[in-house]
Structure formats: structure tokens, C-alpha cells
Write a protein that holds these residues in place. Sequence first.
Motif, mmCIF file in Angstrom:
data_model
loop_
_atom_site.group_PDB
_atom_site.id
_atom_site.type_symbol
_atom_site.label_atom_id
_atom_site.label_comp_id
_atom_site.label_asym_id
_atom_site.label_seq_id
_atom_site.Cartn_x
_atom_site.Cartn_y
_atom_site.Cartn_z
ATOM 1 N N LEU A 180 0.822 -1.211 0.000
ATOM 2 C CA LEU A 180 0.000 0.000 0.000
ATOM 3 C C LEU A 180 0.853 1.258 0.000
ATOM 4 O O LEU A 180 0.491 2.279 -0.609
ATOM 5 C CB LEU A 180 -0.960 -0.011 1.190
ATOM 6 N N HIS A 181 1.993 1.204 0.667
ATOM 7 C CA HIS A 181 2.902 2.349 0.641
ATOM 8 C C HIS A 181 3.475 2.529 -0.762
ATOM 9 O O HIS A 181 3.644 3.658 -1.240
ATOM 10 C CB HIS A 181 4.020 2.149 1.660
ATOM 11 N N ALA A 198 -5.962 7.516 -0.637
ATOM 12 C CA ALA A 198 -6.751 6.294 -0.455
ATOM 13 C C ALA A 198 -5.866 5.125 -0.036
ATOM 14 O O ALA A 198 -6.242 4.312 0.820
ATOM 15 C CB ALA A 198 -7.490 5.960 -1.750
ATOM 16 N N ALA A 199 -4.666 5.044 -0.614
ATOM 17 C CA ALA A 199 -3.757 3.948 -0.258
ATOM 18 C C ALA A 199 -3.309 4.073 1.193
ATOM 19 O O ALA A 199 -3.267 3.074 1.929
ATOM 20 C CB ALA A 199 -2.552 3.947 -1.207
ATOM 21 N N TYR A 200 -2.982 5.286 1.603
ATOM 22 C CA TYR A 200 -2.560 5.473 2.998
ATOM 23 C C TYR A 200 -3.724 5.213 3.958
ATOM 24 O O TYR A 200 -3.529 4.644 5.049
ATOM 25 C CB TYR A 200 -2.025 6.888 3.199
ATOM 26 N N ALA A 213 2.329 5.447 7.388
ATOM 27 C CA ALA A 213 1.127 5.753 6.612
ATOM 28 C C ALA A 213 0.451 7.012 7.142
ATOM 29 O O ALA A 213 -0.047 7.839 6.369
ATOM 30 C CB ALA A 213 0.161 4.570 6.657
ATOM 31 N N ARG A 214 0.428 7.169 8.470
ATOM 32 C CA ARG A 214 -0.205 8.355 9.052
ATOM 33 C C ARG A 214 0.542 9.618 8.609
ATOM 34 O O ARG A 214 -0.076 10.625 8.235
ATOM 35 C CB ARG A 214 -0.218 8.247 10.577
ATOM 36 N N ALA A 215 1.874 9.561 8.628
ATOM 37 C CA ALA A 215 2.662 10.713 8.186
ATOM 38 C C ALA A 215 2.444 10.965 6.696
ATOM 39 O O ALA A 215 2.293 12.109 6.258
ATOM 40 C CB ALA A 215 4.135 10.483 8.485
ATOM 41 N N GLY A 216 2.437 9.886 5.913
ATOM 42 C CA GLY A 216 2.227 10.051 4.483
ATOM 43 C C GLY A 216 0.876 10.664 4.172
ATOM 44 O O GLY A 216 0.752 11.541 3.302
#
Length: 313
Positions: A180-181, A198-200, A213-216
Motif C-alpha cells: 500500500l505504501h 486512499a492507499a494510505y 502511513a499516518r505521516a504520508g
Amino acid sequence: MSQNPGPQPRLDARGAVDLSALGRPATPPPGTPGGLPTPGPYVVDVDTEGFAAMVQSSTEHPVVVLLWASWSETSINLARDLGTLADEYAGRLLLARIDSEANPQIAQAFQSQSVPAVLAVLAGQPLPLFQGAPQLDQVRGVLDQVLEAAAANGVTGTVAPRDVAPEAVAEPEEPPLPPLHQAAYDAIEADDLPAAAAAYEQALRENPRDDMARAGLAQVGLLTRTRDADLAQVRKAAADAPHDVDAQLAVADVDVLGGQVEDAFARLVDTVRVTAGPERERVRVRLVELFEVVGNDDPRVAAARRALASALY
């Protein structure tokens, strides 16, 4: 508001988006496009730290100094010619290349007003030679005169050749990103920010503790909000309406994107102090998102968290 220079916001997804492209770009390394030719065995690149050693070496052998700048194509061409001649002289002189913009103190010490500029250093004493880029044969004639002057002053040593082909150190391979990343990274590369978000979001649903993911997601949100922002209009709107929450949120976003992190944090903490209810919560949530953008290990984030807690309680 004022702030001290500090680290710029970072993006964890392997540099897919650069949030800190401020100031003059770094000088390209030798041997890369826009940089000087790779130094030969009788060529060194000198900065402020190595300047004293270079001057000291001029008591043993002649040193020819090239003051150059990355924006000057003439500098790059002259560096190539001087490198060729340094090889021809095979150690009878050392070519020292100095980036005048990265080392302005040296350029000032040599009283250089333009680049490229070439001078010699003999027994610690500078000797101006020429500016601009003469023909190769003319440069060769000037260097012959430098060697004659060096011999007349007893500076007749030779330069030990440098090892110009050190064994390459293999760079460790980066581990692959989680699927997902990687999808988010690819979406950012394709300028598809909704797909990246959406991926994050899916990554966080699968693992709520996925800090990367939260940072992204926070960084993609910042890029989405500021994508079409007109900086002058955003700042004017915030100045004209200091109690307009939307205007303060918008200017904080562009401040973080532009590296004015402390200003952005202070603005939103001040806004928390003068709001209540749902508006206060909106500001708090945005501030926490910007903490993620900058990085929770950043000392400015720690200071702003303390200020936020004080404003809330």
C-alpha cells in the motif's frame, strides 16, 4: 513571528515529494551533470577547512587555484582544460579548485570579483594570473611562467598523485515498501494525490499503528490543500481576517510547506486560544496533522505540543 533555522519537513515515502526545496540547489558533485570534471591525480577540490593546508603545501610545490561557480559554463570548461594541463605537468604543480559561492571567504581573500579566476600560490603568496578562459595554449604558457617563478623562489617539489579510482563502496539496497505504501508512492509520482490518500487510508485501516502511513497521509493532505494556493492571496486573507479560522489554517499550511514551521505552529496555537467548540477542534486537528508532516521527533514539534497543551488546558 520569528524563527531559527531548523530541519525542513520530511516525507517518508522515499522522497516522492520534496517539501523543503528552498534556497540555492547544492553544487552538483564532480563528474555529474552541472558539476566539474572528476578530479585527476594532481587536482583537489578545496573548501574553507582545507584552505590552510593548501596554502602550506605551496611552500613545497606550486599551487594553481581555480575559483569557479556552478552556474558558469566557462568555469566548467576551464576546469577541464586546467585538469588536462595538470596531468601534462605530472606533479610539477597542484590544481586546487574552489567553489567561490560555497566558500565566499576564500574568494574575498583572493579579492576575486568574477569567475572564473585563476591565480597561483607560491610559498604562501598569491599571484593573480588571469580571469575568463583563454585558449589552452595560452594557459599552458602562463603555467610555464608559474613554474619558472616557482623555481626562482626555490619551490621545486612535486605533488604525490592522488588515487583517483578508489574502490567503490556498494550502497545497501533499500528494502521494498509495503504494497500500500508503494501504491501511494506510485500515485504521488503520477500526481494522483486522491489515489495516494486512499492507499494510505487503507494502510491505516489495516494497521492503525502504521506511523509511516499516518505521516504520508498528512503530507498528501497538505499537498492537496496547497496545490492551487496563491501565496499572496492566502497571506492577505489571513492578515485581513485574523479571526477567520479558515484563513489562519490556510496560511499555516503554506508556511509549513515553505519551511516556516515555527510561524505556522505559533499561529495555530494562538488560534486555539481564541476559539472554542468545533472551531477549536478543527484547529487542533490540523495542528496535529502538521506535526505529522514535520515529524514527531522534530524539536519544534515537541515545543509546539507543549504550547498546544497550555492553550487547551
